[in-house]
Design an enzyme around this catalytic site. Structure first.
Site, mmCIF file in Angstrom:
data_model
loop_
_atom_site.group_PDB
_atom_site.id
_atom_site.type_symbol
_atom_site.label_atom_id
_atom_site.label_comp_id
_atom_site.label_asym_id
_atom_site.label_seq_id
_atom_site.Cartn_x
_atom_site.Cartn_y
_atom_site.Cartn_z
ATOM 1 N N ARG A 170 36.078 13.978 -10.548
ATOM 2 C CA ARG A 170 36.727 15.834 -10.403
ATOM 3 C C ARG A 170 35.920 16.916 -10.348
ATOM 4 O O ARG A 170 35.487 17.708 -11.291
ATOM 5 C CB ARG A 170 36.254 16.121 -11.806
ATOM 6 N N SER A 250 42.722 17.756 -19.655
ATOM 7 C CA SER A 250 42.296 16.579 -20.933
ATOM 8 C C SER A 250 40.650 17.163 -20.477
ATOM 9 O O SER A 250 40.334 17.954 -19.192
ATOM 10 C CB SER A 250 41.616 15.700 -19.204
ATOM 11 N N GLU A 345 35.492 19.540 -18.200
ATOM 12 C CA GLU A 345 36.206 19.947 -16.837
ATOM 13 C C GLU A 345 37.443 21.081 -16.598
ATOM 14 O O GLU A 345 36.710 21.008 -15.320
ATOM 15 C CB GLU A 345 37.911 18.613 -16.918
#
EC number: 1.3.1.98
Length: 353
Positions: A170, A250, A345
């Site tokens: 990520r 998320s 994130e």
């Protein structure tokens, strides 16, 4: 010479994020081509104006106070395909293309490898920035190269290899408003198979739903449809009428820790991460720390999704500060219970937790 598109002033960025949160930008400049993106960003840089590049806003948390600078809205369009010598198909996508539209079009054309990334909101140019991944597939598995506007050098760099982007879990060297080379993605290129079959199915939940063994390939269309079903069940496919989807996906990444530092929690999902490291399920840590689906934030204006504890959602009347307060509550609760530090994130613009 490219000319920047008409500019709007004091436009609330909430209208351009999937959370539907965020105050105004001083200026909003739509850019409908790579040349217009370069012109808009270059003009702002020369004026000493901060720049925020906006795609689908699916990975942004913008402060209630907004953004004091120029927001450049990616609206460039175009998808091209061509055969490569090794039999794979090169797909070239402009940064402003809707990502799921691209995935759907590739599946319709019998191209495989990208189908597990179905249903992810946002623009195609953002996918390498975050090294978007889901259901056992990451952009890093497919990306050949990108064209970038290097803001520091004031020039376009074409065909920058994926290997130079520092693609990790990520993340990449492009992530954040102040990326290490000050670069903005203009277009991306992926190598896909032309046989209509998916990438090998690696994700256990997806393999079970498809009734195949791990590593098997299935028709790309079947994989896409199943992924969309799974994502809808978790509130991860955008729906304006469903507050569970008013999120940035998320919110926390799955933490990676040394095996010796992993908490002893019964039933916690983990995955080997190499070199004595272990990836932990952020959702499992959150639930083990006493946070259930639907857990409310301040005034019930925000809350964890009723379907997936990793999604922090705007219940319709939230503010960014409400969401940040909920994020802090979850982060601090997990740290106190498990000793593990959760990290956000999304890109946080003008705010922090």
């Amino acid at each position: 010479m490219a000319v920047s598109a008409p500019t709007s002033t004091d436009v609330r960025l909430a209208a351009h994020t999937t959370l539907r949160l965020g105050g105004p930008a001083t200026r909003l400049v739509p850019a409908s081509s790579a040349d217009e993106i370069v012109a808009a960003v270059g003009d702002a840089d020369r004026a000493g104006d901060p720049v925020l590049v906006l795609g689908g806003g699916s990975n942004l948390v913008v402060a209630d106070e907004g953004f004091a600078g120029t927001a450049v809205l990616l609206a460039s369009r175009g998808v091209r395909t061509g055969r490569r010598d090794d039999g794979s198909v090169l797909v070239t996508v402009e940064a402003g293309e809707d990502w799921d539209d691209v995935v759907a079009a590739c599946v319709d054309e019998g191209l495989g490898g990208i189908e597990c990334l179905s249903g992810i909101p946002g623009r195609s140019g953002a996918t390498p920035v975050q090294n978007v991944g889901a259901y056992g597939v990451e952009v890093a598995d497919l990306l050949v190269d990108v064209d970038l506007y290097d803001r520091r050098a004031g020039r376009v760099r074409e065909h920058v290899p994926a290997a130079e982007l520092g693609l990790g879990y990520r993340t990449s060297v492009l992530k954040g408003r102040d990326s290490v080379d000050g670069a903005i993605v203009l277009r991306v290129r992926f190598a896909l198979s032309g046989d209509g079959l998916s990438a090998p199915i690696r994700y256990a939940e997806l393999a079970r739903r498809l009734d195949v063994a791990a590593g098997e390939r299935v028709p790309a269309r079947a994989a896409r449809e199943t992924v969309l079903e799974l994502r809808r069940g978790k509130g991860m496919v955008l729906d304006a009428g469903d507050h569970d989807t008013w999120s940035a996906g998320s919110f926390f990444t799955n933490p990676i820790v040394a095996v010796a530092d992993a908490p002893d929690l019964e039933g916690l999902a983990t995955w080997p991460a190499g070199d004595g490291m272990l990836k932990l399920s952020a959702a499992g840590l959150i639930q083990a720390s006493g946070f259930d689906r639907g857990h409310p934030g301040p005034g019930g204006r925000v809350g964890l999704s009723s379907r997936h504890v990793l999604a922090l959602t705007n219940r319709g009347s939230g503010r960014t500060e409400d969401l940040l307060a909920l994020a802090r509550e979850v982060r601090d609760g997990v740290a106190a219970r498990t000793g593990v530090d959760l990290r956000p994130e999304p890109v946080l613009v003008g705010c922090s937790i």
